[in-house]
Design an enzyme around this catalytic site. Structure first.
Site, PDB file in Angstrom:
ATOM      1  N   ASP A 177       1.057  -1.358   0.230  1.00  0.00           N
ATOM      2  CA  ASP A 177      -0.502  -0.166   0.167  1.00  0.00           C
ATOM      3  C   ASP A 177       1.070   1.473  -0.228  1.00  0.00           C
ATOM      4  O   ASP A 177       1.619   1.134   1.000  1.00  0.00           O
ATOM      5  CB  ASP A 177      -0.844  -0.026   1.030  1.00  0.00           C
ATOM      6  CG  ASP A 177      -1.914   1.045   1.110  1.00  0.00           C
ATOM      7  OD1 ASP A 177      -2.448   1.295   0.625  1.00  0.00           O
ATOM      8  OD2 ASP A 177      -2.537   1.582   1.836  1.00  0.00           O
ATOM      9  N   LEU A 178       0.447   2.435  -0.770  1.00  0.00           N
ATOM     10  CA  LEU A 178       1.694   3.709  -1.387  1.00  0.00           C
ATOM     11  C   LEU A 178       1.338   4.539   0.110  1.00  0.00           C
ATOM     12  O   LEU A 178       0.332   4.474   0.773  1.00  0.00           O
ATOM     13  CB  LEU A 178       1.757   3.829  -2.637  1.00  0.00           C
ATOM     14  CG  LEU A 178       2.085   2.851  -3.566  1.00  0.00           C
ATOM     15  CD1 LEU A 178       1.633   3.947  -5.404  1.00  0.00           C
ATOM     16  CD2 LEU A 178       3.397   2.799  -3.115  1.00  0.00           C
ATOM     17  N   ASP A 236      -4.408   2.597  -4.720  1.00  0.00           N
ATOM     18  CA  ASP A 236      -2.734   2.475  -4.964  1.00  0.00           C
ATOM     19  C   ASP A 236      -2.069   1.131  -4.172  1.00  0.00           C
ATOM     20  O   ASP A 236      -1.532   1.220  -3.737  1.00  0.00           O
ATOM     21  CB  ASP A 236      -1.569   3.529  -3.648  1.00  0.00           C
ATOM     22  CG  ASP A 236      -2.670   3.687  -2.720  1.00  0.00           C
ATOM     23  OD1 ASP A 236      -4.087   2.857  -2.395  1.00  0.00           O
ATOM     24  OD2 ASP A 236      -2.598   4.225  -2.097  1.00  0.00           O
TER      25      ASP A 236
END
Length: 616
Positions: free
Chosen positions: A214-215, A257
């Site tokens: 997960d960015l 993302d």
């Protein structure tokens, strides 16, 4: 598997081929000099021409081979596909004319002959195979083989060019299985792939690793610059994944993302190493959009598993996601390995903790701890006798010391950063006054502490008054205090940053611009700030030796500092080679584990007492 219509056509072609064989071999016996000879039947020759036309129309390429493996017949379609002339290859070994491989690159010819020898009455369907013509690129063909006549007097190879069909099918499959934005696998195709290998128990001791990614900070970029910027960021991040994994690994964009990585035939340690490499690449990555530069990171959850027939794919992905959430809850920008109950407990601790109460109590009851990390001079010519340290914050929690990344995001959301910064300022000045002032007079050395200011404090209208009050109360020399403001904070809050910097400078404090280089959108603002130091972004320093671009960035920052009469400090110095490169560039100071690890601030008192004893 061949399509049903083509199978039916092949059967019709075989019937035509049998007629062709009989037509070619039907002969009339005549007596010549008391010996029996044979001459072709003219009616059969006409039938042969008609049958060849039928073969070309029905089957495509047809090649007939005798039991010795020699070519005895080739139709016009086979001639076009193989690019061999029919009149020149009769009697040639079939391996020379038909170079066939399966999709794994294994030869087909020997397998076909062996199968027909054992089961002469069974036609074979090979599906799609590769045909290498005499010249040019390989083609994909759909292949059938069978025996004709009694005792398998000939083996027939029937093949149809499906190269164009295959391209269309592959394009359609790619559109259905790939993420349209990043061209990575999409969630559906990725889950199907993982499920297939998770249930493959053919290699019992082979483990795989599933990672959920997960960015961090993506929402900030997406909200600040718009969806076009967010889409471009995701495309560039996808390239980082592609270049960092092995050729056997799979990467997917799960949505938004969120990404996932499947490391096939990989141990947990190796998997962690690969994902740590990806995390480092993401940390070092700088995203530029319309003159603005952003840094990102990622929270990564890791799960090792062994294939088994009973594995639930949904549970695998849930466990990897849970590990990713744990990495995020523990401060983000890190890799967390799924650990069952221990992980659940860690997440539970994070969730049930009342962070607002915990942080407020820590401020009120002095529960925080201050550490310091030395900032080492790189030139032996320096004679100012000032020891410099950056002040770092820690929080004792459940018998461990939490790094700032574990609790400052919560403090930021709860608007507690101003209170925490004031606590750091007060305790730092009290320690300087208590431990360093008298020692400095007698030992001839002074101690300068560098204190970070958050964005909230920079915008706090009472910040200057509080600092001035603490300096007067403790009697500390303002010149022994240096306040750090990151470049991103200075640029995004430039009016407030300039105001507070000028005010602190008027008191006699020093100022440093932290993480310089990460925002290189404009250098004009530097001339308006009363700085003493530039601290070079550690992400450039970390790869200084191996990356010429980062080395050039470090050199450029130092040259900017020289022109503006500012001292430069390099962060994240972790080895001797990096330190040597910094010396060659001319950087003034270095900070990092190689120069000294963080130690409790109170050790300053012990060090100063030891120096006093040495002087006495």
């Amino acid at each position: 598997m061949a399509s049903l219509p083509y199978v039916l056509l092949s059967m019709a072609a075989l019937q035509a081929l049998s007629l062709l064989w009989l037509a070619r071999h039907e002969r009339k016996a005549v007596r010549v000099n008391d010996a029996e000879a044979f001459v072709p039947n003219p009616a059969a020759a006409v039938e042969q021409v008609n049958t060849e036309w039928v073969l070309d129309a029905l089957a495509g390429g047809v090649v007939v081979v005798n039991p010795q493996g020699k070519v005895t017949y080739m139709n016009a379609s086979a001639e076009k596909l193989t690019l061999w002339q029919r009149d020149k290859i009769m009697g040639e070994p079939v391996e020379k004319v038909l170079r066939l491989e399966d999709l794994q690159g294994n030869p087909v010819m020997r397998r076909a002959f062996e199968a027909h020898r054992v089961h002469p009455g069974h036609p074979l369907q090979f599906g799609q195979v590769k045909l290498h013509p005499r010249v040019g690129d390989a083609k994909f063909v759909e292949l059938h083989t069978t025996c004709i006549l009694d005792d398998c007097k000939a083996v027939v190879f029937i093949f149809r060019d499906v190269t164009a069909d295959r391209k269309v099918i592959n394009r359609l499959y790619r559109q259905a299985s790939r993420d349209a934005l990043t061209d990575l696998m999409n969630r559906s195709s990725f889950e199907q792939y993982v499920e297939q290998l998770a249930h493959d128990t053919s290699s019992l001791l082979r483990t795989h690793v599933l990672a959920s990614v997960d960015l961090d900070n993506f929402k900030i970029i997406n909200d600040t610059c718009g969806h076009l910027a967010g889409d471009e960021l995701l495309k560039q991040v996808a390239q980082i994944f592609r270049h960092s994994v092995r050729t056997s690994d799979k990467v997917a964009r799960i949505g938004g993302d969120e990404f996932a990585v499947f490391l096939e035939g990989c141990s947990q340690d190796k998997g962690r190493s690969i994902m740590e490499t990806i995390l480092t690449e993401l940390r070092n990555f700088r995203f530029s959009w319309e003159g603005r530069v952003f840094s990102i990171g990622a929270s990564i959850g890791l799960l090792e598993f062994m294939p088994a027939s009973h594995i639930q794919i949904k549970q695998l992905f849930a466990d990897a996601d849970r590990a990713c959430y744990t990495a995020k809850a523990l401060g983000r920008n890190q890799v967390f390995v799924h650990a069952g109950e221990a992980e659940t407990e860690a997440v539970s601790n994070q969730r049930v903790t009342d962070w607002g109460k915990l942080l407020k109590d820590a401020i009120r009851e002095d529960r925080f701890m201050l550490f310091i990390q030395p900032i080492a001079p790189l030139s032996e010519k320096r004679t100012d006798n000032i020891r410099q340290y950056e002040v770092l914050l820690r929080l004792p929690f459940r018998q461990v010391l939490l790094n700032p990344g574990s609790f400052l995001p919560m403090a930021d959301r709860l608007d507690l950063m101003v209170g925490i910064d004031r606590w750091i300022i007060r305790k730092s000045l009290e320690t300087l006054a208590k431990c360093c002032s008298s020692a400095a007079d007698q030992a001839g050395e002074q101690t300068r502490l560098m204190i970070n200011l958050s964005s909230h404090t920079v915008q706090d209208p009472e910040c200057f008054a509080y600092v001035e009050q603490q300096i007067k109360r403790t009697g500390v020399n303002p010149g022994m205090i240096c306040f750090e403001i990151s470049e991103s904070v200075a640029i995004s809050n430039f009016v407030h940053s300039k105001r507070i910097m000028n005010a602190l400078h008027s008191l006699g404090c020093h100022l440093v611009l932290d993480d310089f280089g990460s925002g290189f959108s404009s250098l004009n603002y530097l001339r308006e700030l009363p700085l003493s130091y530039l601290k070079i972004d550690g992400n450039f320093v970390h790869n200084l030796v191996s990356n010429p671009v980062d080395a050039a960035m470090v050199k450029a920052v130092h040259e900017v500092g020289q022109v503006m009469n500012l001292l430069t400090i390099a962060e994240l110095v972790e080895d001797a080679e990096t330190l040597q490169h910094l010396r060659q560039i001319g950087v003034d100071f270095a900070q990092g584990y190689y120069c000294g690890r963080p130690v409790p601030l109170m050790q300053l008192c012990q060090q100063q007492e030891q120096r006093l004893q040495a002087v006495a």
